[in-house]
Design a protein around this motif. Structure first.
Motif, mmCIF file in Angstrom:
data_model
loop_
_atom_site.group_PDB
_atom_site.id
_atom_site.type_symbol
_atom_site.label_atom_id
_atom_site.label_comp_id
_atom_site.label_asym_id
_atom_site.label_seq_id
_atom_site.Cartn_x
_atom_site.Cartn_y
_atom_site.Cartn_z
ATOM 1 N N SER A 11 7.120 8.356 6.164
ATOM 2 C CA SER A 11 6.227 8.165 4.694
ATOM 3 C C SER A 11 4.566 7.913 5.236
ATOM 4 O O SER A 11 4.499 7.204 6.465
ATOM 5 C CB SER A 11 6.997 7.106 4.577
ATOM 6 O OG SER A 11 6.899 6.208 5.554
ATOM 7 N N GLU A 12 4.242 7.762 4.339
ATOM 8 C CA GLU A 12 2.768 7.974 4.239
ATOM 9 C C GLU A 12 2.399 6.308 4.838
ATOM 10 O O GLU A 12 0.558 5.858 5.587
ATOM 11 C CB GLU A 12 2.011 7.551 2.565
ATOM 12 C CG GLU A 12 1.495 8.680 2.053
ATOM 13 C CD GLU A 12 0.878 9.278 2.743
ATOM 14 O OE1 GLU A 12 -0.205 8.635 3.136
ATOM 15 O OE2 GLU A 12 0.930 10.499 3.504
ATOM 16 N N ASN A 13 2.985 5.277 4.690
ATOM 17 C CA ASN A 13 2.714 3.612 4.109
ATOM 18 C C ASN A 13 3.380 3.523 6.370
ATOM 19 O O ASN A 13 2.453 3.083 6.996
ATOM 20 C CB ASN A 13 4.625 2.925 3.860
ATOM 21 C CG ASN A 13 3.691 2.522 2.437
ATOM 22 O OD1 ASN A 13 2.950 3.192 2.842
ATOM 23 N ND2 ASN A 13 4.592 2.322 1.915
ATOM 24 N N ILE A 14 4.227 4.478 6.942
ATOM 25 C CA ILE A 14 4.190 4.355 8.125
ATOM 26 C C ILE A 14 3.385 5.131 9.093
ATOM 27 O O ILE A 14 2.458 4.326 9.666
ATOM 28 C CB ILE A 14 5.663 5.374 9.009
ATOM 29 C CG1 ILE A 14 6.894 3.728 8.152
ATOM 30 C CG2 ILE A 14 5.335 4.945 9.935
ATOM 31 C CD1 ILE A 14 7.243 3.322 8.756
ATOM 32 N N LYS B 209 0.486 5.096 8.030
ATOM 33 C CA LYS B 209 -0.939 3.948 7.581
ATOM 34 C C LYS B 209 -0.706 2.460 9.119
ATOM 35 O O LYS B 209 -1.812 2.761 9.857
ATOM 36 C CB LYS B 209 -1.140 3.512 6.344
ATOM 37 C CG LYS B 209 -2.512 3.282 5.940
ATOM 38 C CD LYS B 209 -2.371 3.758 4.402
ATOM 39 C CE LYS B 209 -2.187 1.506 4.377
ATOM 40 N NZ LYS B 209 -2.250 1.220 2.629
ATOM 41 N N ALA B 210 0.332 2.592 8.895
ATOM 42 C CA ALA B 210 0.358 1.492 9.974
ATOM 43 C C ALA B 210 0.142 1.884 11.595
ATOM 44 O O ALA B 210 -0.335 1.743 12.273
ATOM 45 C CB ALA B 210 1.706 0.574 10.210
ATOM 46 N N GLU C 276 12.526 4.025 7.935
ATOM 47 C CA GLU C 276 12.361 4.838 7.029
ATOM 48 C C GLU C 276 13.652 4.590 6.136
ATOM 49 O O GLU C 276 13.564 5.210 4.989
ATOM 50 C CB GLU C 276 11.871 6.303 7.616
ATOM 51 C CG GLU C 276 10.768 6.737 7.746
ATOM 52 C CD GLU C 276 9.763 6.880 7.395
ATOM 53 O OE1 GLU C 276 9.321 6.779 6.570
ATOM 54 O OE2 GLU C 276 8.147 7.523 8.092
ATOM 55 N N ALA D 79 6.160 -2.009 10.030
ATOM 56 C CA ALA D 79 6.605 -1.966 8.519
ATOM 57 C C ALA D 79 5.621 -2.778 7.478
ATOM 58 O O ALA D 79 5.801 -3.125 6.558
ATOM 59 C CB ALA D 79 7.708 -2.675 8.758
ATOM 60 N N LYS D 80 4.264 -2.941 8.154
ATOM 61 C CA LYS D 80 2.618 -3.316 7.763
ATOM 62 C C LYS D 80 3.370 -3.184 6.117
ATOM 63 O O LYS D 80 2.701 -3.994 5.341
ATOM 64 C CB LYS D 80 1.626 -3.127 8.947
ATOM 65 C CG LYS D 80 0.742 -3.870 7.974
ATOM 66 C CD LYS D 80 -0.474 -4.401 8.537
ATOM 67 C CE LYS D 80 -1.359 -5.054 7.779
ATOM 68 N NZ LYS D 80 -2.778 -4.899 8.873
ATOM 69 N N PHE D 81 2.734 -1.680 5.994
ATOM 70 C CA PHE D 81 2.345 -1.333 4.615
ATOM 71 C C PHE D 81 3.875 -1.302 4.232
ATOM 72 O O PHE D 81 3.690 -0.484 2.443
ATOM 73 C CB PHE D 81 1.756 -0.617 4.600
ATOM 74 C CG PHE D 81 0.214 -0.444 5.505
ATOM 75 C CD1 PHE D 81 -0.938 -1.460 4.121
ATOM 76 C CD2 PHE D 81 0.586 -0.062 6.554
ATOM 77 C CE1 PHE D 81 -1.593 -1.734 5.271
ATOM 78 C CE2 PHE D 81 -1.428 -0.956 6.775
ATOM 79 C CZ PHE D 81 -1.987 -1.375 6.416
ATOM 80 N N GLN D 82 4.894 -1.848 4.545
ATOM 81 C CA GLN D 82 6.281 -1.004 3.902
ATOM 82 C C GLN D 82 6.848 -2.715 2.892
ATOM 83 O O GLN D 82 7.100 -3.277 4.150
ATOM 84 C CB GLN D 82 7.612 -0.490 4.325
ATOM 85 C CG GLN D 82 7.470 0.808 5.250
ATOM 86 C CD GLN D 82 8.659 1.069 6.027
ATOM 87 O OE1 GLN D 82 8.514 0.098 7.382
ATOM 88 N NE2 GLN D 82 9.206 1.266 5.274
ATOM 89 N N ARG D 83 6.964 -3.137 1.522
ATOM 90 C CA ARG D 83 6.746 -3.423 0.796
ATOM 91 C C ARG D 83 8.734 -4.701 1.353
ATOM 92 O O ARG D 83 8.817 -4.021 1.318
ATOM 93 C CB ARG D 83 6.788 -3.966 -0.735
ATOM 94 C CG ARG D 83 5.949 -4.587 -0.710
ATOM 95 C CD ARG D 83 4.850 -4.547 -1.825
ATOM 96 N NE ARG D 83 3.497 -4.137 -1.541
ATOM 97 C CZ ARG D 83 2.158 -4.920 -1.709
ATOM 98 N NH1 ARG D 83 2.289 -6.500 -1.376
ATOM 99 N NH2 ARG D 83 0.994 -4.002 -1.049
#
Ligand code: ADP
Ligand code: MG
Length: 600
Positions: free
Chosen positions: A21-24, A26-27, A73, A105-109
């Motif tokens: 995923s995008e969030n991962i 990005k992290a 994920e 997990a920084k960008f996963q809320r």
């Protein structure tokens, strides 16, 4: 985790290829992970598919992210239940894994991760578990504890990870692990990571894993090509000396030293500390609290050298090391691979130096054939080399201090010294000597390697007494009280010790020869008077050899030795003083009769 090893995996060049995923993604970019390591490239897709997985790869190959990314994920943040349980062998590793997950997990809320381990307040853990946690990273003992208190519920667990499984079994967690596994929902996914595959591990996988996919990073990928591997042929008794020369020469500021036994760990640490190196040891006999202390000092850079056994080192997380030194050669080839894998991680280059005694040579050969890497033979840095690098560093640090400013207060020091009749050259040279801390000692350059066998010399490792007397393999200058020694007197000699490093871990000491002579012996030491002196042509090593041999005490416990024209003072441990008196009085040193008594 070198670019080379990663490039051998053609299927997945990037993390994006793995369908994350995008969030991962990005992290990962923020963490500086550019390419998946082999175990990640193969492990992530397998875990994401939902199969049970057994992953085998050496330490430092990125196993955490290999299971951590798929776990993240798959978390459903709309539920408050624990959905993944990760078991780790030690508190250290549990904290490390939970921190790495936190970064991923920084960008996963809204994903909540909690590390659960012994030694931490259970009440605090219970409170935060009550607030709702999605991923529990814990040590088996403490997890069991929470299960029994019913403060941890696993009905919703979908993923269960056994990280460093071999290490957990080694630490005696087998029963705990089995009861935890037995308590998990039937339909969960089970993932097991381990650096080695032993029988007990296989039996766990048979009982608790369902048709697992086995991912093994193949052997020739194990050896990290980013690591410069060099061996030095060294006499056993000169190993610490050579080690400190290498540390100085290559300016190693964070270093892991491996040896085969716990006893050796303590010995090496003591020896390094005596030489002024900030070192500490880690082995199985330390309590958790002591381990944490040692580790936090090392991570903060207060301690620069960590000495460890293989087993103890497996339970700790250290990376970004400048180098690894194999003080002795491991008994198992696989250990060698694990050891050197601690340096040169994540694209950085590292040094792996092996100190090889003559009788260890064959083990090195079998390591070479196992890893299919030729370990290059290095040249031990000479005394001149060491003085050279220290001088260069001294010049650098002085320039830096001048540039930093704020030195007005000290500007009259030179005038004061000049008044005492010294030239500027003398003053600077004395300062440099003091700050650089390069001392002369009994190890001449020609006396370190076993290769250079000379006339009357015996094989090393034989009779200790003989060794000490003939080759001076013992220390006679302790704690910097070396001002007026025989061995220190001859200019141009290549005897030296890099024993004291300025300001690192010991306070500056009195170095003036005269004042030293009248100083009392160190606490716990007794000063003895010997009726032989310079006129009898005795050297400190003769005295150490004779005392160590006759009284059967370790040469290194013998303290300061001051040789005068007609007599000598020598400090020995209080508890050995009687033994030494009994053994030496009326005996001979270098064929000369000696009277010995407690010094007045
Ligand atoms: P292992 O569990 O196999 O011993 P870790 O998961 O602890 O290894 O990873 C070792 C180090 O390498 C860690 O500092 C980690 O952040 C880093 N690392 C892991 N994967 C990568 C990657 N793909 N690129 C760069 N660094 C990585
Ligand atoms: Mg790990």
């Amino acid at each position: 985790m070198t670019t080379e090893t990663i490039e051998t995996i053609e299927d997945f060049e990037t993390f994006a290829d793995l369908g994350l995923s995008e969030n991962i993604l990005k992290a990962l970019t923020e963490m500086g992970f550019t390419k998946p390591s082999p175990i990640q490239a193969q492990g992530i897709p397998a875990v994401m598919q939902g199969s049970d997985v057994i992953g085998q790869a050496q330490t430092g190959t990125g196993k955490t992210a290999a299971f951590g990314i798929p776990v993240l994920e798959r978390i459903d943040t709309s539920s408050n239940a624990v959905q993944a349980l990760i078991l780790c062998p030690t508190r250290e590793l549990a904290v490390q894994v939970s921190e790495e997950l936190g970064r991923l997990a920084k960008f996963q809320r809204g994903i909540r991760i909690e590390a659960i381990y012994g030694g931490d307040s259970i009440d605090r853990q219970i409170r935060s578990l009550k607030r709702g946690v999605h991923i529990v990273v814990g040590t088996p003992g403490r997890v069991m504890d929470h299960m029994q208190r019913r403060t941890l519920k696993f009905d919703e667990v979908r993923m269960m990870v056994l990280d460093e499984a071999d290490e957990m079994l080694d630490m005696g967690f087998r029963e705990d692990i089995e009861s935890i596994l037995a308590d998990m929902p039937e339909d969960r996914q089970t993932i097991l990571f381990s650096a080695t595959m032993s029988k007990p591990i296989m039996s766990i996988t048979k009982r608790f894993l369902n048709d697992p996919v086995l991912i093994k990073v193949v052997r020739n990928e194990l050896t990290n090509v980013n690591i410069e591997q060099v061996c030095f042929e060294v006499k056993p008794q000169a190993k610490v000396e050579v080690m400190t020369r290498l540390i100085d020469m290559y300016h190693l500021k964070s270093l892991l030293v491996f040896c085969n036994t716990k006893r050796k760990v303590d010995e090496i640490v003591e020896d390094l500390q005596l030489r002024g190196y900030a070192s500490e040891g880690i082995h199985g006999d330390l309590r958790q609290q002591q381990r944490s202390n040692v580790m936090s000092k090392f991570k903060a850079g207060v301690t620069t050298i960590l000495v460890a056994t293989d087993v103890a080192a497996r339970g700790i997380d250290v990376s970004g090391l400048d180098g690894v030194i194999n003080y002795d050669i491991p008994l198992d080839e696989e250990y060698y691979v694990h050891r050197i894998g601690r340096t040169g991680r994540a694209g950085m280059s590292g040094k792996a130096f092996s100190l090889v005694a003559r009788d260890e040579k064959f083990r090195l050969k079998s390591i070479e054939s196992y890893t299919k890497v030729k370990i290059e033979k290095g040249v031990i840095p000479s005394y001149e080399d060491i003085v050279g690098v220290r001088k260069a560093r001294f010049v650098e640090s002085i320039s830096a201090a001048i540039q930093e400013g704020d030195i007005d207060l000290y500007e009259d020091v030179l005038e004061m010294l000049r008044h005492s009749g010294y030239s500027t050259e003398q003053i600077v040279a004395a300062l440099a000597k003091q700050i650089m801390g390069v001392q002369k000692n009994e190890y001449s350059d020609g006396n370190l390697a076993w290769e250079e066998r000379r006339g009357g010399e015996r094989r090393e490792g034989g009779n200790d007494r003989f060794e000490r007397r003939s080759s001076g393999g013992s220390r006679f200058e302790r704690g910097g009280r070396d001002g007026g020694r025989d061995g220190d007197r001859r200019g141009g000699s290549d005897r030296f010790a890099s024993r004291e490093r300025s300001g690192e871990s010991r306070a500056p000491r009195e170095r003036d020869g005269e004042s030293k002579r009248t100083a009392a012996p160190e606490a716990g030491m007794t000063r003895l008077f010997l009726s032989l002196g310079r006129k009898d042509h005795i050297m400190p090593r003769d005295i150490v050899g004779a005392i160590a041999g006759e009284a059967n005490i370790p040469g290194k416990t013998i303290g300061a030795i001051d040789i005068y024209d007609k007599f000598t003072f020598v400090d020995v441990p209080e508890r050995d003083a009687r033994t030494v008196l009994r053994a030496m009085d009326g005996n001979t040193i270098k064929g000369k009769a000696v009277q010995i008594d407690i010094a007045k």
